[in-house]
Design a protein around this motif. Structure first.
Motif, PDB file in Angstrom:
ATOM      1  N   THR A  65     -53.548  -8.174 -92.222  1.00 29.76           N
ATOM      2  CA  THR A  65     -53.577  -9.834 -92.674  1.00 29.76           C
ATOM      3  C   THR A  65     -54.406  -9.874 -94.594  1.00 29.76           C
ATOM      4  N   TRP A 105     -54.060 -17.311 -95.919  1.00 27.98           N
ATOM      5  CA  TRP A 105     -53.927 -16.447 -95.432  1.00 27.98           C
ATOM      6  C   TRP A 105     -52.507 -16.006 -94.171  1.00 27.98           C
ATOM      7  N   LEU A 149     -58.355 -19.145 -92.282  1.00 22.79           N
ATOM      8  CA  LEU A 149     -60.192 -18.113 -92.762  1.00 22.79           C
ATOM      9  C   LEU A 149     -61.231 -19.132 -92.303  1.00 22.79           C
ATOM     10  N   HIS A 150     -61.195 -20.445 -92.181  1.00 25.70           N
ATOM     11  CA  HIS A 150     -61.912 -20.431 -91.407  1.00 25.70           C
ATOM     12  C   HIS A 150     -61.819 -21.503 -90.655  1.00 25.70           C
ATOM     13  N   THR A 151     -61.105 -21.241 -89.722  1.00 26.10           N
ATOM     14  CA  THR A 151     -61.004 -21.232 -88.576  1.00 26.10           C
ATOM     15  C   THR A 151     -61.176 -19.645 -87.226  1.00 26.10           C
ATOM     16  N   GLY A 152     -60.109 -18.609 -88.465  1.00 27.56           N
ATOM     17  CA  GLY A 152     -59.896 -17.588 -87.913  1.00 27.56           C
ATOM     18  C   GLY A 152     -59.590 -17.553 -86.327  1.00 27.56           C
ATOM     19  N   ALA A 153     -58.999 -18.707 -86.598  1.00 29.25           N
ATOM     20  CA  ALA A 153     -57.128 -18.609 -85.747  1.00 29.25           C
ATOM     21  C   ALA A 153     -55.769 -18.748 -86.704  1.00 29.25           C
ATOM     22  N   SER A 154     -54.520 -18.514 -85.623  1.00 23.30           N
ATOM     23  CA  SER A 154     -53.226 -18.543 -86.517  1.00 23.30           C
ATOM     24  C   SER A 154     -53.056 -19.580 -86.014  1.00 23.30           C
ATOM     25  N   ASP A 155     -52.665 -20.578 -86.564  1.00 26.59           N
ATOM     26  CA  ASP A 155     -51.446 -21.500 -85.728  1.00 26.59           C
ATOM     27  C   ASP A 155     -50.080 -21.867 -85.851  1.00 26.59           C
ATOM     28  N   VAL A 175     -49.018  -9.666 -86.153  1.00 26.81           N
ATOM     29  CA  VAL A 175     -49.501  -9.278 -84.582  1.00 26.81           C
ATOM     30  C   VAL A 175     -48.320  -9.276 -84.018  1.00 26.81           C
ATOM     31  N   TRP A 177     -46.353 -19.087 -85.938  1.00 24.32           N
ATOM     32  CA  TRP A 177     -46.588 -18.340 -85.613  1.00 24.32           C
ATOM     33  C   TRP A 177     -44.797 -17.922 -85.633  1.00 24.32           C
ATOM     34  N   TYR A 202     -55.635  -6.452 -94.662  1.00 19.76           N
ATOM     35  CA  TYR A 202     -56.637  -6.152 -93.931  1.00 19.76           C
ATOM     36  C   TYR A 202     -56.018  -5.331 -93.393  1.00 19.76           C
ATOM     37  N   LEU A 216     -51.196  -8.722 -77.369  1.00 15.66           N
ATOM     38  CA  LEU A 216     -51.391  -8.925 -78.992  1.00 15.66           C
ATOM     39  C   LEU A 216     -52.232  -7.938 -79.315  1.00 15.66           C
ATOM     40  N   TYR A 231     -52.255 -17.555 -90.521  1.00 16.00           N
ATOM     41  CA  TYR A 231     -54.480 -16.982 -90.113  1.00 16.00           C
ATOM     42  C   TYR A 231     -55.017 -18.083 -91.555  1.00 16.00           C
ATOM     43  N   TRP A 253     -53.660  -6.986 -83.531  1.00 19.15           N
ATOM     44  CA  TRP A 253     -53.955  -7.543 -84.869  1.00 19.15           C
ATOM     45  C   TRP A 253     -53.542  -6.413 -85.541  1.00 19.15           C
TER      46      TRP A 253
END
Lengths: 107, 119
Positions: free
Chosen positions: B50, B33, B101-107, B37, B109, B59, B45, B99, B47
């Motif tokens: 996504t 995903w 999906l299983h962590t809900g985080a953006s690693d 941002v 950038w 979204y 920041l 993004y 959002w």
């Protein structure tokens, strides 16, 4: 929408200090919370995901915890490279929302 | 090297349009995903949008719904943000990010691209 209230907005600390930053969600988000560090002119860097999981490569002095809808980022011993702004972000539901940020400044 | 590189920012008049692009390399883009941002000058920041791996789910933050469109081209490892009816309050640095999906985080950038809406 889920509101994320982050505090304090700024903190002055010295190298070696323990620093705690808090984020409160306006409703339950389980552990869908991430913490980011951002330095001036740079992109954010992921530190913590799922409330307490340390991102690969991030020093172990960073830790995250959860108590209900309250989340905490702790820096156990502040280092010179840790002076930055920190943001929380919830991912329980869209729209994703960030806290207002906490600037960690040199005392 | 894992990398996201944004382009397409610039100065545009209110009511105008701009298309941002984000080129991905060093990882399997089609498996992620992706998000946009933004960060207004001196602000925090925010959002923006996504998109799912295959583009079937999108979204948006309310303030850009109906004006911005997120899209992707997995064959070209590319993410886009079409911005129409731009307003002064859209002025910001725009980052693309993965993004999880299983962590809900953006690693991962990008470095960001600046969009200025002004007459």
């Amino acid at each position: 929408d889920i509101q994320m209230t982050q505090s304090p907005s700024s903190v002055s600390a010295s190298v070696g200090d323990r620093v705690t930053i808090t984020c409160r969600a306006s409703q339950g988000i389980s552990s869908w919370l991430a913490w980011y560090q951002q330095k001036p002119g740079k992109a954010p860097r992921l530190l913590i995901y799922a409330a307490s999981s340390l991102q690969s490569g991030v020093p172990s002095r960073f830790s995250g915890s959860r108590s209900g809808t309250d989340f905490t980022l702790t820096i156990s011993s502040l280092q010179p490279e840790d002076f930055a702004t920190y943001y929380c972000q919830q991912a329980n539901s869209f729209p994703l929302t960030f806290g207002g940020g906490t600037k960690v400044e040199i005392k | 090297e894992v990398q996201l590189v944004e382009s397409g920012g610039g100065l545009v008049q209110p009511g105008g349009s701009l298309r941002l692009s984000c080129a991905a390399s060093g990882f399997t883009f089609s498996s992620y995903w992706m998000s946009w941002v933004r960060q207004a000058p001196g602000k925090g920041l925010e959002w923006v949008a996504t998109i799912k791996q295959d583009g079937s789910e999108k979204y948006y933050v309310d303030s850009v719904k109906g004006r911005f469109t997120i899209s992707r081209d997995n064959a070209k490892n590319s993410l886009s943000l079409q911005m129409n009816s731009l307003r002064a309050e859209d002025t910001a640095v725009y980052y693309c990010a993965t993004y999880g999906l299983h962590t809900g985080a953006s690693d991962i950038w990008g470095q960001g691209t600046m969009v200025t809406v002004s007459s």
